[in-house]
Design a protein around this motif. Sequence first.
Motif, short mmCIF file in Angstrom:
data_model
loop_
_atom_site.label_atom_id
_atom_site.label_comp_id
_atom_site.label_asym_id
_atom_site.label_seq_id
_atom_site.Cartn_x
_atom_site.Cartn_y
_atom_site.Cartn_z
N ASP A 62 -1.94 2.77 6.48
CA ASP A 62 -3.27 2.16 6.65
C ASP A 62 -3.76 1.54 5.35
OD1 ASP A 62 -4.53 4.67 8.98
OD2 ASP A 62 -3.33 2.86 9.31
N SER A 63 -3.37 2.11 4.24
CA SER A 63 -3.89 1.65 2.95
C SER A 63 -3.33 0.28 2.54
CB SER A 63 -3.60 2.68 1.86
OG SER A 63 -2.21 2.85 1.70
N VAL A 64 -2.21 -0.13 3.13
CA VAL A 64 -1.61 -1.42 2.73
C VAL A 64 -1.57 -2.43 3.87
CG1 VAL A 64 -0.19 -0.21 1.05
CG2 VAL A 64 0.81 -0.88 3.25
N LYS A 65 -1.94 -1.99 5.08
CA LYS A 65 -1.89 -2.87 6.24
C LYS A 65 -2.71 -4.13 5.98
CE LYS A 65 -1.67 -0.34 9.79
NZ LYS A 65 -2.04 0.57 10.90
N ARG A 66 -2.18 -5.26 6.39
CA ARG A 66 -2.79 -6.59 6.23
C ARG A 66 -2.76 -7.11 4.78
NH1 ARG A 66 -5.64 -4.07 10.04
NH2 ARG A 66 -7.10 -3.17 8.54
N ARG A 67 -2.24 -6.31 3.85
CA ARG A 67 -2.08 -6.79 2.47
C ARG A 67 -0.61 -6.90 2.08
NH1 ARG A 67 -3.75 -3.86 -1.74
NH2 ARG A 67 -3.54 -1.85 -0.68
N PHE A 68 0.20 -5.99 2.59
CA PHE A 68 1.62 -5.95 2.26
C PHE A 68 2.44 -6.38 3.47
CE2 PHE A 68 1.54 -2.37 -1.18
CZ PHE A 68 0.53 -3.03 -1.86
#
Length: 124
Positions: A62-68
């Motif tokens: 969840d912490s990297v979703k849509r960024r990585f």
Amino acid sequence: QVQLIESGGGSVQPGGSLRLSCAASGRTLSNYAMGWFRQPPGKEREFVAAISGSSSFTYYSDSVKRRFTISRDNAKNTVYLQMNSLKPEDTAVYYCAQRRITLPTASKDQYDFWGQGTQVTVSS
């Protein structure tokens, strides 16, 4: 013997981007699930992203979703992690890992081979 070698780490300002690569030797990446994990300073190793052997399935924390974005090029025997909008809390040593089967998982205990890691530092 499988060797996984990460590259592409470095220092970047918040909001910046980096692309990590993981090159395999000794064994083809094709048909095997790959994952990226990271270990922040003083913390446990944690899941970041995973991809199935055929690239049909990808998973993200969840912490990297849509960024990585995780991707792979089986012809080049390489897996990538494109990291955008980096934050200071993304600072960690990043590791790639390979399973012996095609199905990806977020559980680090289910991966059989690991690279040595590459440092990513996000700081102003």
